[in-house]
Write a protein that holds these residues in place. Structure first.
Motif, mmCIF file in Angstrom:
data_model
loop_
_atom_site.group_PDB
_atom_site.id
_atom_site.type_symbol
_atom_site.label_atom_id
_atom_site.label_comp_id
_atom_site.label_asym_id
_atom_site.label_seq_id
_atom_site.Cartn_x
_atom_site.Cartn_y
_atom_site.Cartn_z
ATOM 1 N N VAL A 211 -39.446 1.931 -14.319
ATOM 2 C CA VAL A 211 -39.821 2.045 -14.434
ATOM 3 C C VAL A 211 -40.616 2.413 -14.928
ATOM 4 O O VAL A 211 -41.838 3.118 -15.965
ATOM 5 N N PRO B 169 -38.520 -9.056 -11.597
ATOM 6 C CA PRO B 169 -39.104 -8.432 -11.302
ATOM 7 C C PRO B 169 -40.725 -8.759 -12.394
ATOM 8 O O PRO B 169 -41.890 -8.313 -12.529
ATOM 9 N N THR B 170 -40.283 -10.181 -13.569
ATOM 10 C CA THR B 170 -41.620 -9.349 -14.436
ATOM 11 C C THR B 170 -42.248 -10.317 -13.930
ATOM 12 O O THR B 170 -43.575 -9.628 -14.442
ATOM 13 N N THR C 182 -35.502 -1.321 -9.730
ATOM 14 C CA THR C 182 -36.375 -1.236 -11.556
ATOM 15 C C THR C 182 -37.790 -1.084 -11.074
ATOM 16 O O THR C 182 -38.231 0.163 -12.126
ATOM 17 N N SER C 183 -38.485 -0.720 -9.844
ATOM 18 C CA SER C 183 -39.866 0.513 -9.857
ATOM 19 C C SER C 183 -39.625 1.770 -10.221
ATOM 20 O O SER C 183 -40.210 2.366 -11.132
ATOM 21 N N LEU D 52 -44.717 -7.668 -12.448
ATOM 22 C CA LEU D 52 -44.776 -6.856 -14.069
ATOM 23 C C LEU D 52 -45.766 -7.596 -14.388
ATOM 24 O O LEU D 52 -46.965 -5.970 -15.081
ATOM 25 N N VAL E 80 -48.324 0.650 -14.579
ATOM 26 C CA VAL E 80 -47.958 -0.085 -14.050
ATOM 27 C C VAL E 80 -46.457 0.211 -13.309
ATOM 28 O O VAL E 80 -46.586 -0.255 -12.167
ATOM 29 N N GLY E 81 -45.931 1.680 -13.392
ATOM 30 C CA GLY E 81 -44.460 1.670 -13.199
ATOM 31 C C GLY E 81 -44.954 2.298 -11.156
ATOM 32 O O GLY E 81 -44.558 2.160 -10.010
ATOM 33 N N GLY F 72 -49.537 -5.304 -15.083
ATOM 34 C CA GLY F 72 -49.614 -4.631 -16.384
ATOM 35 C C GLY F 72 -51.118 -4.989 -17.167
ATOM 36 O O GLY F 72 -52.087 -4.564 -17.838
ATOM 37 N N TYR G 271 -46.595 -0.655 -9.539
ATOM 38 C CA TYR G 271 -44.901 -1.709 -8.637
ATOM 39 C C TYR G 271 -44.133 -1.073 -8.357
ATOM 40 O O TYR G 271 -43.497 -1.559 -7.064
ATOM 41 N N TYR H 40 -47.997 2.665 -18.968
ATOM 42 C CA TYR H 40 -46.542 1.947 -18.777
ATOM 43 C C TYR H 40 -46.844 3.216 -17.428
ATOM 44 O O TYR H 40 -45.682 2.232 -16.768
#
Length: 200
Positions: free
Chosen positions: A107, A182-183, A103-104, A186, A37-38, A190, A41, A34
């Motif tokens: 996360v 963002p999905t 958003t980034s 992301l 990913v953050g 991911g 991103y 996770y």
């Protein structure tokens, strides 16, 4: 913190890049999927936020504006599009919703608290440091916004070149889209990050 004392906008943006790089290093400290990913991103969003801000600066320099923050006084009346775009980029860098930087950062910062599917306290201090630093950055970004929209300055219009406007517009769109939707990205990140955490 050094960015607070800068009067040259290029140096201020350069010092803020150091802070953004520091946020990304959270992923290396936490070392979870996770967090990775953050971190990735935030690297994507930072490209558009910072590149957009520097393109605005370059575009304004090319039409004769200086590099000092006080040279931006009254810019909203002289180059409305450039001033508006700069506000979006700076607020996104500061983590204001619903822009990409929010958003980034959400996360990335939450990855220091939510590790491997559970809430942990080991990295809470790191998340707090990041949030405080992000709040500090809002102060020095707000100085530029104040100069552009509150301070009085020259009133002659600045004619930004079409190529610069196009590049700025692309970054504006990316900063908004990556914040609101963002999905898709992301999910791709991911999937890529998951391969680093597969047990041998």
């Amino acid at each position: 913190i050094v960015a607070i004392s800068q009067t040259n906008i290029k140096r201020m943006l350069a010092y803020s890049s150091i802070a953004q790089a520091g946020y990304i290093l959270i992923a290396l400290a936490v070392m979870s999927q996770y967090a990775l990913v953050g971190g990735i991103y935030h690297m994507f969003t930072h490209v558009f936020m910072k590149f957009g801000a520097f393109i605005v600066v370059a575009a304004l320099i090319s039409v004769g504006l200086g590099e000092r923050i006080r040279d931006y006084n009254g810019l909203a009346k002289r180059a409305p599009f450039a001033a508006f775009a700069m506000v979006l980029f700076l607020f996104s860098l500061a983590g204001i919703p619903p822009l990409a930087g929010f958003t980034s950062k959400f996360v990335l910062f939450s990855s220091a608290i939510y590790v491997d599917g559970a809430v942990v306290t080991q990295w809470v201090w790191l998340a707090l440091v990041a949030v405080v630093n992000s709040a500090i950055s809002l102060y020095y970004y707000a100085r530029v916004v104040k100069a552009m929209y509150v301070e009085e300055g020259p009133t002659d219009k600045l004619a930004i070149k079409g190529g610069h406007k196009f590049a700025i517009a692309l970054c504006v769109i990316a900063v908004i889209v990556l914040g609101v939707f963002p999905t898709p990205l992301l999910d791709v990140i991911g999937d890529a990050a998951s391969y680093l955490f597969v047990a041998p």
